[in-house]
Design a protein around this motif. Structure first.
Motif, mmCIF file in Angstrom:
data_model
loop_
_atom_site.group_PDB
_atom_site.id
_atom_site.type_symbol
_atom_site.label_atom_id
_atom_site.label_comp_id
_atom_site.label_asym_id
_atom_site.label_seq_id
_atom_site.Cartn_x
_atom_site.Cartn_y
_atom_site.Cartn_z
ATOM 1 N N ILE A 1 0.317 -23.970 -60.370
ATOM 2 C CA ILE A 1 0.041 -24.443 -59.015
ATOM 3 C C ILE A 1 0.658 -23.528 -57.971
ATOM 4 N N SER A 2 1.886 -23.061 -58.216
ATOM 5 C CA SER A 2 2.549 -22.182 -57.252
ATOM 6 C C SER A 2 1.790 -20.870 -57.091
ATOM 7 N N GLN A 3 1.332 -20.307 -58.213
ATOM 8 C CA GLN A 3 0.587 -19.053 -58.159
ATOM 9 C C GLN A 3 -0.761 -19.234 -57.470
ATOM 10 N N ALA A 4 -1.411 -20.374 -57.749
ATOM 11 C CA ALA A 4 -2.699 -20.663 -57.105
ATOM 12 C C ALA A 4 -2.520 -20.773 -55.596
ATOM 13 N N ALA A 5 -1.463 -21.455 -55.153
ATOM 14 C CA ALA A 5 -1.191 -21.595 -53.722
ATOM 15 C C ALA A 5 -0.939 -20.233 -53.085
ATOM 16 N N ASN B 1 -2.050 -17.284 -54.181
ATOM 17 C CA ASN B 1 -3.292 -16.501 -54.169
ATOM 18 C C ASN B 1 -4.232 -16.930 -53.045
ATOM 19 N N LEU B 2 -4.217 -18.234 -52.739
ATOM 20 C CA LEU B 2 -5.127 -18.771 -51.722
ATOM 21 C C LEU B 2 -4.497 -18.825 -50.332
ATOM 22 N N HIS B 3 -3.203 -18.446 -50.244
ATOM 23 C CA HIS B 3 -2.482 -18.449 -48.965
ATOM 24 C C HIS B 3 -2.433 -19.848 -48.354
ATOM 25 N N VAL B 4 -2.157 -20.829 -49.193
ATOM 26 C CA VAL B 4 -1.977 -22.204 -48.747
ATOM 27 C C VAL B 4 -0.671 -22.719 -49.327
ATOM 28 N N SER B 5 -0.248 -23.886 -48.870
ATOM 29 C CA SER B 5 0.994 -24.462 -49.380
ATOM 30 C C SER B 5 0.767 -25.116 -50.748
ATOM 31 N N GLN B 6 1.832 -25.197 -51.516
ATOM 32 C CA GLN B 6 1.745 -25.835 -52.829
ATOM 33 C C GLN B 6 1.347 -27.305 -52.723
ATOM 34 N N PRO B 7 1.853 -28.065 -51.734
ATOM 35 C CA PRO B 7 1.417 -29.457 -51.605
ATOM 36 C C PRO B 7 -0.093 -29.592 -51.363
ATOM 37 N N SER B 8 -0.700 -28.603 -50.709
ATOM 38 C CA SER B 8 -2.150 -28.656 -50.483
ATOM 39 C C SER B 8 -2.901 -28.629 -51.808
ATOM 40 N N ILE B 9 -2.422 -27.797 -52.732
ATOM 41 C CA ILE B 9 -3.041 -27.720 -54.053
ATOM 42 C C ILE B 9 -2.843 -29.043 -54.798
#
Length: 287
Positions: free
Chosen positions: A20-24, A26-34
């Motif tokens: 989740i942290s890596q996905a956030a 890569n997408l330039h969003v916060s981890q809570p958004s994911i």
């Protein structure tokens, strides 16, 4: 709780990274958004799609199935957006075009035919009818565009004048006897009772003491021109139809004349549609 396109994007990226942290990142969003996106998807599906661990996440069987469909859905969405954008920027797509059958003869041979030859991805479906019906169908999105005579302004429409057309009384050059008083020809008037100018022209003649003893009506202007050309009385015709007839038709002398405004009509939201604008521009050049 509504699933959005971003929820699917976040889910797909998490599937690729399994973190989740890596996905956030890569997408330039916060981890809570994911995290919230995943929770919305799991709520909608009614089952878990990830198993969480200290090292990251793993897909459940349901998650693996959903990943395949979500990826296909996103590819399909991109294709839809590309296709829709291409219809705006390129000359392509299927369009419904309304016009009177007689006007279609000129439109097809002089404008649409060469345009479609040069643009093989462009499709036109012609619909024939009265100008008022064509305008109404454009307003109600049953037609994309059309040619209409003297259309009434409407807030949803763009109306562009293409040409001014003359409408008057015509008779056969081969059979004429008295073009000063056309009722003397045979006492017969041939006209389209749905054509806006017909009744006005007949009333003008009546006010001058000229009346016809019988009439023939037809909604096909080419048929009217042919009947008149074969000596059957006098016809009310637009000049372009009379000139196009295989017969030599001449105007009745001192006959009243009306001028129609032939307009290209389409909806305002199609102002940037390249196909519609190209058809419009070609019509303006042709006429």
């Amino acid at each position: 709780m509504t699933v959005s396109q971003n929820d699917l994007r976040y889910f797909i990226e998490t599937c690729k990274t399994l973190n989740i942290s890596q996905a956030a990142q890569n997408l330039h969003v916060s981890q809570p958004s994911i995290t919230l996106a995943i929770q919305r998807l799991e709520h909608e599906m009614g089952t878990a799609i990830f198993v969480r661990s200290k090292r990251g996440v793993k897909l459940t069987n349901a998650g693996k199935t959903f990943f395949a469909h979500a990826s296909e859905l996103m590819r399909l969405w991109q294709n839809i957006k590309s296709s829709a954008h291409a219809n705006i920027t390129d000359i392509q797509g299927r369009y419904d075009f309304g016009t009177h059958a007689s006007m279609a003869l000129n439109v097809m041979t002089r404008t649409l035919a060469p345009l479609m030859i040069d643009n093989p991805k462009l499709e036109i479906r012609l619909h024939h009818g009265r100008s008022s019906d064509i305008v109404n169908d454009i307003i109600n999105m049953r037609l994309d565009m059309g040619l209409a005579v003297n259309p009434i302004n409407h807030p949803d429409l763009i109306i562009s004048s293409i040409l001014k057309g003359e409408v008057t009384f015509w008779t056969s050059a081969a059979h004429k006897n008295d073009t000063q008083n056309p009722a003397h020809e045979s006492g017969t008037i041939v006209f389209d009772q749905n054509m806006m100018r017909s009744q006005a022209l007949l009333n003008d003649y009546k006010e001058n003491g000229i009346e016809f003893s019988r009439s023939i009506t037809s909604t096909d202007l080419e048929v009217i021109a042919d009947l008149v050309g074969n000596g059957l009385g006098v016809g009310i015709l637009p000049e372009n139809v009379a000139r196009r007839s295989k017969h030599e038709l001449v105007k009745c002398e001192n006959a009243p004349v009306y001028y129609d405004d032939h307009c290209f009509v389409y909806r305002k939201e199609n102002f940037k549609n390249r196909s519609i604008q190209t058809i419009h521009d070609n019509l303006k050049k042709t006429y």
